[in-house]
Design a protein around this motif. Structure first.
Motif, mmCIF file in Angstrom:
data_model
loop_
_atom_site.group_PDB
_atom_site.id
_atom_site.type_symbol
_atom_site.label_atom_id
_atom_site.label_comp_id
_atom_site.label_asym_id
_atom_site.label_seq_id
_atom_site.Cartn_x
_atom_site.Cartn_y
_atom_site.Cartn_z
ATOM 1 N N ASN A 51 0.842 -1.183 0.000
ATOM 2 C CA ASN A 51 0.000 0.000 0.000
ATOM 3 C C ASN A 51 0.886 1.244 0.000
ATOM 4 O OD1 ASN A 51 -2.160 1.714 0.137
ATOM 5 N ND2 ASN A 51 -2.598 1.339 2.284
ATOM 6 N N TYR A 52 0.729 2.076 -1.018
ATOM 7 C CA TYR A 52 1.565 3.262 -1.179
ATOM 8 C C TYR A 52 0.690 4.513 -1.221
ATOM 9 C CZ TYR A 52 5.118 -0.115 -2.280
ATOM 10 O OH TYR A 52 5.994 -1.159 -2.214
ATOM 11 N N PRO A 53 0.551 5.207 -0.082
ATOM 12 C CA PRO A 53 -0.244 6.442 -0.056
ATOM 13 C C PRO A 53 0.571 7.611 -0.625
ATOM 14 C CG PRO A 53 0.612 5.993 2.125
ATOM 15 C CD PRO A 53 1.055 4.856 1.235
ATOM 16 N N TYR A 54 0.861 7.571 -1.904
ATOM 17 C CA TYR A 54 1.816 8.493 -2.519
ATOM 18 C C TYR A 54 1.369 9.951 -2.505
ATOM 19 C CZ TYR A 54 -1.106 8.431 -6.715
ATOM 20 O OH TYR A 54 -2.139 8.563 -7.591
ATOM 21 N N ARG A 55 0.087 10.227 -2.337
ATOM 22 C CA ARG A 55 -0.366 11.617 -2.273
ATOM 23 C C ARG A 55 -0.144 12.239 -0.898
ATOM 24 N NH1 ARG A 55 -5.545 9.897 -5.325
ATOM 25 N NH2 ARG A 55 -4.931 10.241 -7.474
ATOM 26 N N ASN A 56 0.100 11.413 0.101
ATOM 27 C CA ASN A 56 0.357 11.884 1.455
ATOM 28 C C ASN A 56 1.772 12.457 1.506
ATOM 29 O OD1 ASN A 56 1.388 11.839 4.165
ATOM 30 N ND2 ASN A 56 -0.378 10.589 4.739
ATOM 31 N N ARG A 57 1.895 13.769 1.691
ATOM 32 C CA ARG A 57 3.217 14.424 1.660
ATOM 33 C C ARG A 57 4.155 13.889 2.739
ATOM 34 N NH1 ARG A 57 3.726 18.835 -1.663
ATOM 35 N NH2 ARG A 57 1.796 19.771 -2.373
ATOM 36 N N HIS A 58 3.633 13.641 3.934
ATOM 37 C CA HIS A 58 4.482 13.139 5.012
ATOM 38 C C HIS A 58 5.061 11.766 4.652
ATOM 39 C CE1 HIS A 58 6.087 12.300 8.952
ATOM 40 N NE2 HIS A 58 5.392 11.164 8.978
ATOM 41 N N TRP A 59 4.206 10.866 4.144
ATOM 42 C CA TRP A 59 4.674 9.541 3.756
ATOM 43 C C TRP A 59 5.741 9.649 2.678
ATOM 44 C CZ3 TRP A 59 4.698 6.971 -0.899
ATOM 45 C CH2 TRP A 59 5.051 5.634 -0.859
ATOM 46 N N PHE A 60 5.460 10.454 1.644
ATOM 47 C CA PHE A 60 6.403 10.591 0.533
ATOM 48 C C PHE A 60 7.725 11.186 1.016
ATOM 49 C CE2 PHE A 60 8.371 11.901 -3.344
ATOM 50 C CZ PHE A 60 7.909 11.017 -4.286
ATOM 51 N N ASN A 61 7.661 12.243 1.839
ATOM 52 C CA ASN A 61 8.875 12.916 2.300
ATOM 53 C C ASN A 61 9.723 12.033 3.206
ATOM 54 O OD1 ASN A 61 8.271 15.194 0.828
ATOM 55 N ND2 ASN A 61 7.252 16.211 2.532
#
Length: 108
Positions: A51-61
């Motif tokens: 599961n990749y919540p790529y729109r979540n800035r915190h997760w991506f950063n």
């Protein structure tokens, strides 16, 4: 004869497209399916995130890496070994990339 054929083709082994595996990844509301040949390298399998919540800035950063001008989150790597005259390691690497906010990638 096998040696001559191998030298003519340049490699022996590599990806076997008769044995395929489908990997599934959840990109928030989208399902990404990748069908690739099974690796011919015996290696320890690490648990993979699906599961990749790529729109979540915190997760991506927190997960991002930067190489030259690309910012991305690595999601999957598959390696295949070939026996070549000059050794190479062909591979497939799948990433989720981030573009700068000032660029609209969906613009038609």
């Amino acid at each position: 004869m096998g040696l001559l054929k191998s030298l003519w083709q340049g490699f022996v082994g590599g990806a076997d497209f008769t044995q395929l595996v489908t990997e599934l990844f959840i990109l928030e509301d989208k399902l990404l399916k990748i069908t690739i040949p099974i690796s011919n390298i015996v290696a320890r399998q690490l648990p993979k995130e699906v599961n990749y919540p790529y729109r979540n800035r915190h997760w991506f950063n927190t997960k991002q890496k930067t190489h030259t001008h690309e910012t991305y989150v690595h999601i999957y790597t598959e390696l295949w070994m070939s026996l070549t005259i000059i050794g190479i390691f062909p591979s497939s690497v799948f990433r989720i990339k981030k573009i700068p906010d000032r660029i609209n990638a969906l613009y038609n």
